[in-house]
Each structure stands twice: as structure tokens, then as C-alpha cells.
Design an enzyme around this catalytic site. Structure first.
Site, mmCIF file in Angstrom:
data_model
loop_
_atom_site.group_PDB
_atom_site.id
_atom_site.type_symbol
_atom_site.label_atom_id
_atom_site.label_comp_id
_atom_site.label_asym_id
_atom_site.label_seq_id
_atom_site.Cartn_x
_atom_site.Cartn_y
_atom_site.Cartn_z
ATOM 1 C CG ASN A 187 -1.755 1.227 1.360
ATOM 2 O OD1 ASN A 187 -1.845 2.011 0.419
ATOM 3 N ND2 ASN A 187 -2.375 1.420 2.515
ATOM 4 C CD1 TRP A 188 3.875 1.190 -2.772
ATOM 5 C CD2 TRP A 188 3.839 2.328 -4.703
ATOM 6 N NE1 TRP A 188 4.744 0.577 -3.642
ATOM 7 C CE2 TRP A 188 4.738 1.243 -4.828
ATOM 8 C CE3 TRP A 188 3.644 3.175 -5.785
ATOM 9 C CZ2 TRP A 188 5.449 1.006 -6.012
ATOM 10 C CZ3 TRP A 188 4.349 2.938 -6.965
ATOM 11 C CH2 TRP A 188 5.247 1.861 -7.077
ATOM 12 C CE LYS A 189 -0.233 3.452 4.656
ATOM 13 N NZ LYS A 189 -0.294 3.618 6.084
ATOM 14 C CG HIS A 201 -6.069 2.032 4.698
ATOM 15 N ND1 HIS A 201 -5.707 3.040 5.550
ATOM 16 C CD2 HIS A 201 -5.044 1.136 4.698
ATOM 17 C CE1 HIS A 201 -4.496 2.768 6.032
ATOM 18 N NE2 HIS A 201 -4.081 1.629 5.532
ATOM 19 C CD GLU A 257 -3.201 5.747 6.394
ATOM 20 O OE1 GLU A 257 -3.098 5.745 5.154
ATOM 21 O OE2 GLU A 257 -2.317 5.298 7.151
ATOM 22 C CD GLU A 291 -3.849 -2.359 7.228
ATOM 23 O OE1 GLU A 291 -2.698 -2.561 6.845
ATOM 24 O OE2 GLU A 291 -4.494 -1.353 6.914
ATOM 25 N N GLY A 333 1.723 2.535 10.664
ATOM 26 C CA GLY A 333 2.693 3.617 10.513
ATOM 27 C C GLY A 333 3.354 4.078 11.808
ATOM 28 C CB SER A 361 4.431 -1.390 12.287
ATOM 29 O OG SER A 361 3.985 -0.061 12.492
ATOM 30 N N GLY A 405 2.665 -1.108 4.312
ATOM 31 C CA GLY A 405 2.656 0.315 3.954
ATOM 32 C C GLY A 405 4.070 0.839 3.746
ATOM 33 N N GLY A 406 4.590 1.537 4.728
ATOM 34 C CA GLY A 406 5.895 2.207 4.638
ATOM 35 C C GLY A 406 7.005 1.362 4.031
#
Ligand code: PGA
Length: 232
Positions: free
Chosen positions: A10-12, A95, A97, A153, A159, A191, A212-213
Site C-alpha cells: 500500500n503505497w498510500k 482502509h 486512513e 490492521e 505507521g 508496521s 505500507g511504509g
């Protein structure tokens, strides 16, 4: 259920330009040569999907959200039909966010899950608690559950560098499996890094990961994929 583990990037809202997006995509694609037990999916921002999706690639692509209509007067939205047309096989829905910043509700999540299925996308339903699965999948048939994935999640783990402990994650995995049945892959997200990735598969029994990150750093992401590829 697919025998392969599913690892979804997930590159966001990253990176800030197409050149970097293509660079990360190509490095990931190059690095997964020889990987047999993992299906790798990159969910890039909509504007980069056509840039990074080659005609034929070992990396699958997905959207990070979609609207629930095929087309129409919905300024700023991307429809499931458009994602499919751009070559996507997957779409992340619900998601945290989006729930937090874009006012996504269980009701819109449910509509988006149905729309994604209708247009041939595999939705990855993100949830923080079991109630969100029940509401997000309301009205779906047993067959539909074979065409979606669920990602557990915990909000506090996204994150933050504070990944969920294995015993707690395992417990949630069992609860989720009880709701979705045998056919839907259940993923862990929050994470994930190359140090903790394997534990979610081998010890907590998840079918894959939502990353993600770490997915924006090809070396780290490939390390995660290799670890899961060789997991028991
Ligand atoms: P993270 O994000 O790996 O950076 O914690 C996971 C996600 O939001 O899907």
C-alpha cells in the site's frame, strides 16, 4: 483458497512523481524473479496505476479505494470499472486512513465491496475489529467470500513502528476466519517489516500481509517477500 501467500504493497500517497513510482515498481518486479509462493500486489495511487502497470508483469496491481458506481458525476473519484480497465486485479477498501480522513463508513465500504466484485476486482477489506467485517460484507453470498480478502490492521499499529504482538494477532486471525469462512485470505497489516513479517505467517497463521511504509523501499520489501516465500 489460493495456495500462495498474498503480499500487498500500500503505497498510500507516495511517491511524489511518476519517475520514482516506476523505479520502485521495476525494482520490485526485478527482485521477485524466482519467487514462487507469494503473489505480489502493488496498490499505487490511481494516477500512477497506468504508469506502472505493464502489459504482462509478475507483479499484480490494485487501487487504494474506488467509488461504488461505474461512472458518473462524482468529481475526484475513480470507479472500479476504471481500475479494471487500467489492468488492476485488486482494490483496497475501507482502509482506516480513509475511514478517518475521508469519512468512509461501513455503509460505503459495503457498497464499494459489492461494486468491486461486480467489476471483477478482488477487494481487500481493511478492518480493525470484527464488527467492521460483518457490516462491510453484509448481504454477500458464500461465493463472494471466495473472491475477497480481509486485512486485519489494528489502527494503533499503522505507521507507528509498533506492530501487533503475535499472540494477539493470532487470536484475531481465528476470530476473522470464523466470520469469513475458509475461502478468503486473511492478511495482517500494521508496521510490517523484514524482521517481523514471517512471524505473522508461520506463527499467527495469516495468509499474507498488507505493507505500507516498508513497501516503498524495494530492498526491504523484497526481504519481506523472500522471508514469506520461504516460510513454512
Ligand atoms: P504501515 O501501513 O505498514 O506503514 O504500518 C500499513 C497500512 O496502512 O496498510
Amino acid at each position: 483458497m489460493t495456495m500462495k501467500h498474498l503480499i500487498v504493497a500500500n503505497w498510500k500517497c507516495n511517491p511524489s512523481g511518476a519517475k520514482d513510482a516506476l523505479d520502485i515498481f521495476r525494482k520490485t518486479e526485478e527482485g521477485i524473479k524466482g519467487i514462487e509462493n507469494v503473489e505480489t500486489v502493488i496498490c499505487a495511487p490511481s494516477i500512477f496505476i497506468s504508469v506502472v502497470t505493464p502489459e504482462k508483469s509478475s507483479v499484480k496491481t490494485g487501487g487504494q479505494d474506488c467509488h461504488f458506481e461505474e461512472k458518473g458525476a462524482f468529481t475526484g473519484e475513480t470507479s472500479p470499472a476504471m481500475l479494471r480497465d487500467a489492468g488492476c486485479d485488486y482494490v483496497i477498501i475501507g482502509h482506516s486512513e480513509r475511514r478517518k480522513y475521508q469519512g468512509e463508513t461501513d455503509e460505503t465500504v459495503n457498497k464499494k465491496i459489492r461494486a468491486s466484485l461486480k467489476f471483477g476486482l478482488k477487494p481487500i477489506l481493511c478492518i480493525d475489529n470484527p464488527d467492521q467485517i460483518r457490516k462491510g460484507t453484509e448481504g454477500l453470498s458464500k461465493e463472494d467470500f471466495g473472491r475477497l480478502a480481509v486485512a486485519f490492521e489494528p489502527i494503533w499499529a499503522i505507521g507507528t513502528g509498533k506492530a501487533c504482538g503475535i499472540p494477539e494477532a493470532k487470536e484475531m486471525n481465528t476470530i476473522i476466519r470464523g466470520i469469513v469462512g475458509e475461502d478468503a485470505p486473511v492478511l495482517y497489516g500494521g508496521s510490517v517489516n523484514s524482521q517481523n513479517a514471517r512471524g505473522y505467517i508461520e506463527e499467527a497463521g495469516f495468509n499474507g500481509l498488507l505493507v505500507g511504509g516498508a513497501s516503498l523501499k524495494p530492498d526491504e520489501f523484497l526481504e519481506i517477500i523472500r522471508g514469506v516465500d520461504s516460510a513454512m
